[in-house]
Design an enzyme around this catalytic site. Structure first.
Site, short mmCIF file in Angstrom:
data_model
loop_
_atom_site.label_atom_id
_atom_site.label_comp_id
_atom_site.label_asym_id
_atom_site.label_seq_id
_atom_site.Cartn_x
_atom_site.Cartn_y
_atom_site.Cartn_z
CG HIS A 167 14.95 -14.08 0.57
ND1 HIS A 167 14.59 -13.16 1.52
CD2 HIS A 167 16.26 -14.33 0.76
CE1 HIS A 167 15.65 -12.86 2.27
NE2 HIS A 167 16.67 -13.56 1.82
CD GLU B 201 11.09 -13.42 0.85
OE1 GLU B 201 11.23 -12.26 0.40
OE2 GLU B 201 11.67 -13.83 1.87
CG HIS C 78 12.18 -9.11 0.82
ND1 HIS C 78 13.09 -10.14 0.82
CD2 HIS C 78 12.87 -8.00 0.42
CE1 HIS C 78 14.27 -9.69 0.44
NE2 HIS C 78 14.17 -8.40 0.20
CD GLU D 133 9.94 -8.82 4.77
OE1 GLU D 133 9.21 -9.69 4.23
OE2 GLU D 133 11.18 -8.92 4.86
#
Length: 345
Positions: free
Chosen positions: A64, A67, A161, A225
């Site tokens: 993404h 990010e 991420h 994450e």
């Protein structure tokens, strides 16, 4: 391009200068006996020469494009390797997933790249946009890397991420569905040493990048994450010191000194269901600022669509990645319940 990279030691800059593709691949050797191969824009492999390496590590970021903390973290590691500051002992492949989306400062350009792996890129309309083409190529590069050596080797893929919204657990990881294979306590404690002490065990196959590596190459793979999304250059990189140090030790073949498995140091969750959007009028009942891992009691109405209420089924369910704006058919939220260590090895 080789001279450009040799002078700058900045692979991210080279990637962003050529976001669509490189006109040619190239390879070279560093003075410290490390062989480097650039396969495509955003794709670079480092391999130590004359060393019996036992691990193959894939580090991916920018699946993404907005990010940015993982992009800066990976670029710092790549720069240190290119500048010969690290003594590499294991093979490592860095993947900058979606360079055009980095330019845009957006999650994606045409389609969410992290919903296009494990062959999903060629389903439906097929290779109809650049993100689908990129997903197919990234799969090919992972295959080339993991298939590049024979013999028993530990394969790992950490897909890095940051999340759109805030979280009650700042850093967490999704451990993809593994079928009959147990989850690794050692890998979980490695992540804990990286500052990631919250793990979600997925309950079904998906089309994410980490699931692709886990399912097809039996890699220890995770979607990790690392906090909240911020623009490039506005990340507090001190929050990722532990992650960087552990990845450096891993690449350099040093003793990781992992602690023994301890449930008290961890937050373990089992994904109990994925709620997919079926109607255009789908909406959550909670506000947009509700944090990841917020828990709701049994019977609570999480969402409404098509005149139907989506209710909490277990005593308590925590939610992650709520997003009502996805296309019909895609996931709107993951619901979690507490997990124990029965699924671990």
């Amino acid at each position: 391009m080789f001279q450009e990279l040799k002078q700058s030691k900045d692979f991210l800059a080279l990637t962003l200068a050529h976001p669509q593709y490189l006109t040619e691949s190239f390879e070279f050797d560093l003075a410290n006996q490390v062989h480097v191969e650039v396969w495509d824009t955003g794709v670079i492999m480092f391999e130590p020469k004359g060393v019996k390496h036992t691990k193959d590590l894939v580090l991916s970021c920018a699946v993404h494009g907005n990010e940015t903390a993982p992009i800066e973290l990976c670029n710092d590691l790549m720069t240190q390797l290119l500048d010969e500051q690290l003594i590499l002992k294991q093979r490592v492949l860095f993947l900058i997933g979606n360079p055009p989306a980095i330019h845009n400062g957006t999650r994606f350009v045409d389609e969410n790249l992290n919903r296009l792996f494990n062959g999903a890129h060629s389903l439906g309309e097929g290779l109809c946009n650049p993100e689908r083409v990129r997903a197919q190529k990234l799969e090919q590069y992972v295959d080339k890397f993991f298939s590049g050596h024979s013999g028993e080797r530990q394969r790992m893929h950490y897909d890095l991420h940051t999340a759109i919204r805030g979280s009650k657990h700042e850093k967490f990881a999704i451990y993809p569905y593994r079928g009959d294979r147990k989850y690794s306590k050692e890998q979980i404690m490695f992540l804990e040493s990286c500052g990631v002490n919250t793990i979600l065990f997925h309950h079904e196959p998906t089309t994410t990048f980490s699931y692709f590596s886990s399912e097809n190459y039996h890699a220890d793979a995770f979607t990790i994450e690392l906090g909240k999304v911020f623009p490039m250059g506005q990340n507090d990189m001190t929050r990722f010191i532990a992650m960087k140090e552990m990845l450096t030790l891993l690449m350099c073949g040093e003793d990781l000194k992992l602690p023994s498995f301890d449930m008290k140091r961890l937050n373990l969750y089992q994904v109990c269901r994925s709620v997919n959007k079926r109607y255009d009028d789908f909406e959550f009942t909670f506000t947009n600022d509700v944090e990841n891992f917020t828990a709701f009691p049994r019977g609570y109405t999480l969402a409404k669509e098509g005149g139907i209420e989506v209710k909490v089924e277990h005593e308590f369910e925590s939610i992650v990645f709520p997003n009502a704006k996805v296309p019909v058919g895609q996931r709107t939220v993951l619901c979690l319940k507490s997990a124990d260590e029965s699924c671990l090895d």
